[in-house]
Write an enzyme that holds these catalytic residues in place. Structure first.
Site, PDB file in Angstrom:
ATOM      1  N   PRO A  93       0.818  -1.208   0.000  1.00  0.00           N
ATOM      2  CA  PRO A  93       0.000   0.000   0.000  1.00  0.00           C
ATOM      3  C   PRO A  93       0.853   1.260   0.000  1.00  0.00           C
ATOM      4  O   PRO A  93       0.360   2.348  -0.313  1.00  0.00           O
ATOM      5  CB  PRO A  93      -0.833  -0.099   1.284  1.00  0.00           C
ATOM      6  N   GLU A 120       3.006  -8.091   8.386  1.00  0.00           N
ATOM      7  CA  GLU A 120       3.012  -6.624   8.435  1.00  0.00           C
ATOM      8  C   GLU A 120       3.865  -6.016   7.337  1.00  0.00           C
ATOM      9  O   GLU A 120       3.710  -4.861   6.988  1.00  0.00           O
ATOM     10  CB  GLU A 120       3.523  -6.130   9.798  1.00  0.00           C
ATOM     11  N   ARG A 158      -3.691  -9.600 -20.963  1.00  0.00           N
ATOM     12  CA  ARG A 158      -4.693  -9.261 -21.974  1.00  0.00           C
ATOM     13  C   ARG A 158      -4.187  -8.242 -22.992  1.00  0.00           C
ATOM     14  O   ARG A 158      -4.825  -8.018 -24.017  1.00  0.00           O
ATOM     15  CB  ARG A 158      -5.997  -8.798 -21.326  1.00  0.00           C
ATOM     16  N   ASP A 173     -11.435   0.386 -23.899  1.00  0.00           N
ATOM     17  CA  ASP A 173     -11.619   0.180 -22.467  1.00  0.00           C
ATOM     18  C   ASP A 173     -11.380   1.456 -21.671  1.00  0.00           C
ATOM     19  O   ASP A 173     -10.671   2.354 -22.128  1.00  0.00           O
ATOM     20  CB  ASP A 173     -10.607  -0.845 -21.928  1.00  0.00           C
TER      21      ASP A 173
HETATM   22  C1  4F9 Z   1      -0.656  -4.186  -1.880  1.00  0.00           C
HETATM   23  C2  4F9 Z   1      -2.554  -3.337  -0.752  1.00  0.00           C
HETATM   24  C3  4F9 Z   1      -0.964  -3.380  -2.955  1.00  0.00           C
HETATM   25  C4  4F9 Z   1      -2.824  -2.554  -1.855  1.00  0.00           C
HETATM   26  C5  4F9 Z   1      -0.071  -5.888   0.476  1.00  0.00           C
HETATM   27  C6  4F9 Z   1      -1.131  -5.849   2.372  1.00  0.00           C
HETATM   28  C7  4F9 Z   1      -1.443  -4.167  -0.762  1.00  0.00           C
HETATM   29  C8  4F9 Z   1      -1.110  -4.991   0.399  1.00  0.00           C
HETATM   30  N1  4F9 Z   1      -2.029  -2.605  -2.926  1.00  0.00           N
HETATM   31  N2  4F9 Z   1      -1.751  -4.982   1.573  1.00  0.00           N
HETATM   32  N3  4F9 Z   1      -0.117  -6.384   1.720  1.00  0.00           N
END
Ligand code: 4F9
Length: 264
Positions: A93, A120, A158, A173
């Protein structure tokens, strides 16, 4: 192209290769997945891949050493296939948001290593030494990077030439021209909904027709309607995409006139 995927859950990747549009990409070997179960590179009776964080706090951290051994094995395998070391991507994230532009670049590349984090997070020293790029799928937390990895592989697969039956079908798209997609309709031309059964209440039958312009056979009018639908939907839902398209010089005078007349 080739993806080497480091994961604690390789079984999540199997069914995906057997269905739909992506299946064709795998069958034609346009995309290859090489799965690297991280636990195969763990040591000791417990085959640990994680441990508690220094400094305290909740959760566990993925250990550097199994990751380094796994990556060494991948690099050896890549070298045997005549490929240079491919870039390492971590899903997190805290990464930069994935875009269709980045997907298209990766689709044209020889491949990459996808590290699917769990717990984590990953010990920062592995990230500093080996990770080339961190990618986020959005501002939410998942249990791990496997679904993001599947998402990236799908988006890239794709775009491989020959995977979509209709080569033009991804050019319309959402995002492929920087705007959201227009609505689509198929048979029946008039859909009757409602009647006594709906919701257990007496409902008035409702006729829902396909927009007349789509039945007109007038191709220029249809193209204009679709462009305007794209502009209107994008302006209402994602105004920042309109700004970006404008900054790239992709909005015509006609587009701007149409946008000015829109009640947002
Ligand atoms: C990875 C959340 C990419 C959003 C990886 C826990 C993640 C994520 N985008 N959340 N590990």
């Amino acid at each position: 192209m080739r993806f080497d995927i480091i994961t604690l859950f390789p079984e999540l990747f199997g069914p995906f290769q057997q269905v739909g549009v992506t299946r064709r990409a795998f069958e034609q070997r346009l995309v290859e997945l090489h799965l690297w179960p991280l636990r195969d590179h763990a040591e000791g009776a417990y085959r640990r891949v994680d441990d508690r964080p220094f400094g305290g706090g909740p959760g566990m951290v993925m250990l550097v050493e199994p990751l380094v051994r796994c990556l060494q094995a991948i690099r050896q395998h890549q070298a045997q296939a005549g490929l240079g070391p491919l870039p390492v991507i971590l899903f997190s994230p805290a990464g930069r948001p994935l875009t269709q532009a980045r997907v298209a670049e990766l689709a044209a590349s020889p491949g990459c290593v996808l590290l699917c984090g769990r717990y984590e997070g990953v010990d920062q020293r592995f990230i500093d030494a080996f990770v080339d790029e961190e990618i986020s799928l959005g501002d939410y937390v998942l249990s791990g990077g496997e679904l993001p990895a599947l998402t990236l592989v799908d988006a890239v697969a794709r775009l491989q030439p020959g995977v979509l039956h209709d080569a033009a079908s991804h050019e319309q798209d959402s995002f492929s021209n920087g705007l959201l997609d227009c609505p689509h309709y198929s048979r029946p031309e008039v859909l009757t909904l409602g009647g006594p059964q709906v919701g257990g209440e007496q409902a008035h039958p409702l006729d829902m027709s396909v927009p007349a312009v789509l039945m007109s056979g007038h191709h220029a009018e249809i193209a204009r309607w679709r462009r305007q639908q794209q502009l209107a939907i994008t302006a209402r839902r994602r105004p920042e995409l309109i700004e970006a398209a404008r900054a790239r010089g992709e909005l015509s005078k006609k587009d701007e006139d149409f946008l000015r007349g829109l009640a947002l």
